[in-house]
Design a protein around this motif. Structure first.
Motif, PDB file in Angstrom:
ATOM      1  N   GLU A 179      -1.938   4.182  11.255  1.00  0.00           N
ATOM      2  CA  GLU A 179      -2.728   2.786  11.273  1.00  0.00           C
ATOM      3  C   GLU A 179      -2.438   1.869  10.382  1.00  0.00           C
ATOM      4  OE1 GLU A 179      -5.155   5.568   8.648  1.00  0.00           O
ATOM      5  OE2 GLU A 179      -4.051   5.666  10.321  1.00  0.00           O
ATOM      6  N   VAL A 180      -1.664   2.196   9.234  1.00  0.00           N
ATOM      7  CA  VAL A 180      -1.009   1.348   8.261  1.00  0.00           C
ATOM      8  C   VAL A 180       0.277   1.064   8.181  1.00  0.00           C
ATOM      9  CG1 VAL A 180      -1.210   0.706   5.775  1.00  0.00           C
ATOM     10  CG2 VAL A 180      -3.211   1.978   7.085  1.00  0.00           C
ATOM     11  N   HIS A 181       1.258   1.927   8.497  1.00  0.00           N
ATOM     12  CA  HIS A 181       2.455   2.207   8.272  1.00  0.00           C
ATOM     13  C   HIS A 181       3.341   2.542   9.668  1.00  0.00           C
ATOM     14  CE1 HIS A 181       0.798   3.230   4.131  1.00  0.00           C
ATOM     15  NE2 HIS A 181       1.407   1.994   3.948  1.00  0.00           N
ATOM     16  N   SER A 182       4.238   1.761   9.640  1.00  0.00           N
ATOM     17  CA  SER A 182       5.121   2.001  10.789  1.00  0.00           C
ATOM     18  C   SER A 182       6.097   3.080  10.405  1.00  0.00           C
ATOM     19  CB  SER A 182       6.112   0.946  11.275  1.00  0.00           C
ATOM     20  OG  SER A 182       7.123   0.769  10.083  1.00  0.00           O
ATOM     21  N   ALA A 183       6.731   3.903  11.625  1.00  0.00           N
ATOM     22  CA  ALA A 183       7.755   4.966  11.293  1.00  0.00           C
ATOM     23  C   ALA A 183       8.737   4.367  10.490  1.00  0.00           C
ATOM     24  CB  ALA A 183       7.848   5.569  12.435  1.00  0.00           C
ATOM     25  N   ASP A 184       9.420   3.097  10.728  1.00  0.00           N
ATOM     26  CA  ASP A 184      10.454   2.611  10.141  1.00  0.00           C
ATOM     27  C   ASP A 184      10.290   2.240   8.806  1.00  0.00           C
ATOM     28  OD1 ASP A 184      11.628   2.486  12.934  1.00  0.00           O
ATOM     29  OD2 ASP A 184      10.767   0.603  13.361  1.00  0.00           O
ATOM     30  N   PHE A 185       9.128   1.740   8.297  1.00  0.00           N
ATOM     31  CA  PHE A 185       8.684   1.778   7.066  1.00  0.00           C
ATOM     32  C   PHE A 185       9.080   2.927   6.052  1.00  0.00           C
ATOM     33  CE2 PHE A 185       5.432   2.427   3.674  1.00  0.00           C
ATOM     34  CZ  PHE A 185       5.722   1.524   2.929  1.00  0.00           C
ATOM     35  N   LYS A 186       8.297   4.129   6.861  1.00  0.00           N
ATOM     36  CA  LYS A 186       8.658   5.519   6.148  1.00  0.00           C
ATOM     37  C   LYS A 186       9.951   6.025   6.038  1.00  0.00           C
ATOM     38  CE  LYS A 186       3.884   6.669   7.775  1.00  0.00           C
ATOM     39  NZ  LYS A 186       3.078   7.764   8.469  1.00  0.00           N
ATOM     40  N   SER A 208       0.733  -1.394   0.183  1.00  0.00           N
ATOM     41  CA  SER A 208      -0.069   0.201  -0.041  1.00  0.00           C
ATOM     42  C   SER A 208       0.770   1.205  -0.049  1.00  0.00           C
ATOM     43  CB  SER A 208      -0.869   0.073   1.254  1.00  0.00           C
ATOM     44  OG  SER A 208      -0.294  -0.169   2.325  1.00  0.00           O
ATOM     45  N   LYS A 209       0.145   2.218  -0.451  1.00  0.00           N
ATOM     46  CA  LYS A 209       1.047   3.570  -0.497  1.00  0.00           C
ATOM     47  C   LYS A 209       1.299   4.020   0.648  1.00  0.00           C
ATOM     48  CE  LYS A 209      -0.754   4.722  -5.159  1.00  0.00           C
ATOM     49  NZ  LYS A 209      -1.592   5.750  -5.932  1.00  0.00           N
ATOM     50  N   SER A 210       2.381   4.727   0.859  1.00  0.00           N
ATOM     51  CA  SER A 210       2.935   5.531   2.062  1.00  0.00           C
ATOM     52  C   SER A 210       2.551   7.010   2.181  1.00  0.00           C
ATOM     53  CB  SER A 210       4.426   5.550   2.343  1.00  0.00           C
ATOM     54  OG  SER A 210       4.711   6.280   3.279  1.00  0.00           O
ATOM     55  N   ARG A 211       2.436   7.278   3.526  1.00  0.00           N
ATOM     56  CA  ARG A 211       1.629   8.784   3.708  1.00  0.00           C
ATOM     57  C   ARG A 211       2.647   9.654   3.826  1.00  0.00           C
ATOM     58  NH1 ARG A 211      -3.931   7.515   7.047  1.00  0.00           N
ATOM     59  NH2 ARG A 211      -4.719   5.708   5.529  1.00  0.00           N
ATOM     60  N   VAL A 212       4.129   9.451   3.448  1.00  0.00           N
ATOM     61  CA  VAL A 212       5.352  10.410   3.768  1.00  0.00           C
ATOM     62  C   VAL A 212       5.187  11.397   2.497  1.00  0.00           C
ATOM     63  CG1 VAL A 212       7.438  10.906   3.862  1.00  0.00           C
ATOM     64  CG2 VAL A 212       6.463   8.823   4.944  1.00  0.00           C
ATOM     65  N   PRO A 213       4.837  12.613   2.368  1.00  0.00           N
ATOM     66  CA  PRO A 213       5.112  13.512   1.401  1.00  0.00           C
ATOM     67  C   PRO A 213       6.427  13.419   0.780  1.00  0.00           C
ATOM     68  CG  PRO A 213       3.902  14.700   3.121  1.00  0.00           C
ATOM     69  CD  PRO A 213       4.531  13.341   3.617  1.00  0.00           C
TER      70      PRO A 213
END
Length: 322
Positions: free
Chosen positions: A95-102, A2-7
């Motif tokens: 709720e979907v992605h961890s900070a480490d994933f980002k 799924s897509k990340s939410r980091v700009p």
């Protein structure tokens, strides 16, 4: 996935325009900015900007906090210019992605075009936890234990109370920095109560990285960089303090700008003055650049090869040697 939410640039994502023509123009403007990842990729492949070297700095907070920050410093040898091209602060889980994933997603956007990644915490266990332990320091024949004994005996002749070392929590580099430089720099033990959770997080993040990784002690890097730029000692020693730390960070960033060391966008200067984690991520990335240029200290003679070393700037930096 799924897509990340980091700009893409660590800023709040702008709302899409209703008119297609306006959106197209905005896209062109974004691509034209030197902060763009696409531009950096073109520079690497031989555009008018020439070759580019890229250095990441990561300042980690605890695993369940939103304090982690990532800085990207770019160096263009053709123009002898250093830029803070990207700064992402307060990277947190949703709720979907961890900070480490980002954090990994930010790194992956550069497709391996990274010279080094600098962490502000250790990312490996002390040697005694990485290897089979002999079970006692009194007669252990391993080089790092012998070095620790030699250091401790020398220190006992000068200082009291006389305490022994604990090789399962501390490393040789922490002992060295505390007494062998121009000022005592007290680095927390790698497996001490405060640092151990950060070490675990850094190890977890580093597992997926194929890039060169280095460890940086921001306080020491700030000291060496600041002294070479004639910044007041009080600013260099207290840049982390909640009271007055913002003034110290402002003075250090102003010195970097005044001496034309690195170009930093105004909004990033403001962010780093307000947020020490963002400032230290930038210092980590800048130290990675100095290491690339051969402007960091080498291991001292006799320092155990299997022990970790921390990259920190030379006591006198030749800023005009870029």
């Amino acid at each position: 996935m799924s897509k990340s939410r980091v700009p893409s640039h660590g800023r709040k994502a702008s709302k899409p325009s209703v008119k297609k023509k306006v959106a197209k123009k905005a896209t062109k403007r974004r691509v034209a900015k030197p902060r763009s990842v696409a531009k950096a990729s073109r520079a690497t492949s031989g555009s008018h900007s020439g070759e580019v070297h890229r250095f990441f700095g990561i300042s980690l907070g605890g695993g369940k906090t939103d304090k982690a920050c990532v800085a990207v410093v770019e160096y263009y040898p053709k123009h002898k210019k250093v830029f803070l091209s990207r700064l992402v602060e307060k990277i947190k889980s949703d709720e979907v992605h961890s900070a480490d994933f980002k954090i990994h997603e930010i790194i992956d956007q550069y497709r391996g075009e990274i010279d080094s990644i600098a962490f502000d915490v250790p990312f490996r266990f002390p040697v005694c936890l990485r290897e089979n332990c002999c079970g006692g320091i009194e007669d252990c024949p391993k080089p790092h234990i012998k070095w620790m004994w030699d250091y401790t005996r020398k220190l006992h002749k000068k200082k009291k109370p006389r305490k022994l070392f604990t090789p399962y929590t501390q490393r040789c580099v922490e002992m060295y920095l505390s007494s062998e430089l121009e000022e005592p720099f007290i680095l927390q033990h790698a497996m001490g109560a405060n640092c151990a959770p950060l070490l675990a997080r850094a190890m977890y993040i580093r597992r997926r990285l194929e890039h060169k990784c280095i460890e940086v002690f921001p306080k020491l890097s700030v000291w060496r960089i600041g002294r070479s730029l004639h910044v007041m000692k009080s600013h260099l020693l207290f840049h982390k303090h909640s009271v007055g730390g913002d003034d110290s960070r402002r003075a250090i960033l102003n010195a970097l700008s005044t001496h034309n060391i690195a170009f930093v966008y105004d909004q990033d200067v403001k962010l780093m003055i307000e947020n020490n984690h963002a400032f230290e991520a930038f210092i980590c990335a800048l130290t990675g650049f100095l290491s690339f240029k051969g402007l960091t200290e080498s291991r001292p003679e006799g320092f155990p090869e299997e022990e970790d070393w921390i990259d920190f700037p030379l006591s006198s930096i030749k800023w005009n040697s870029f």
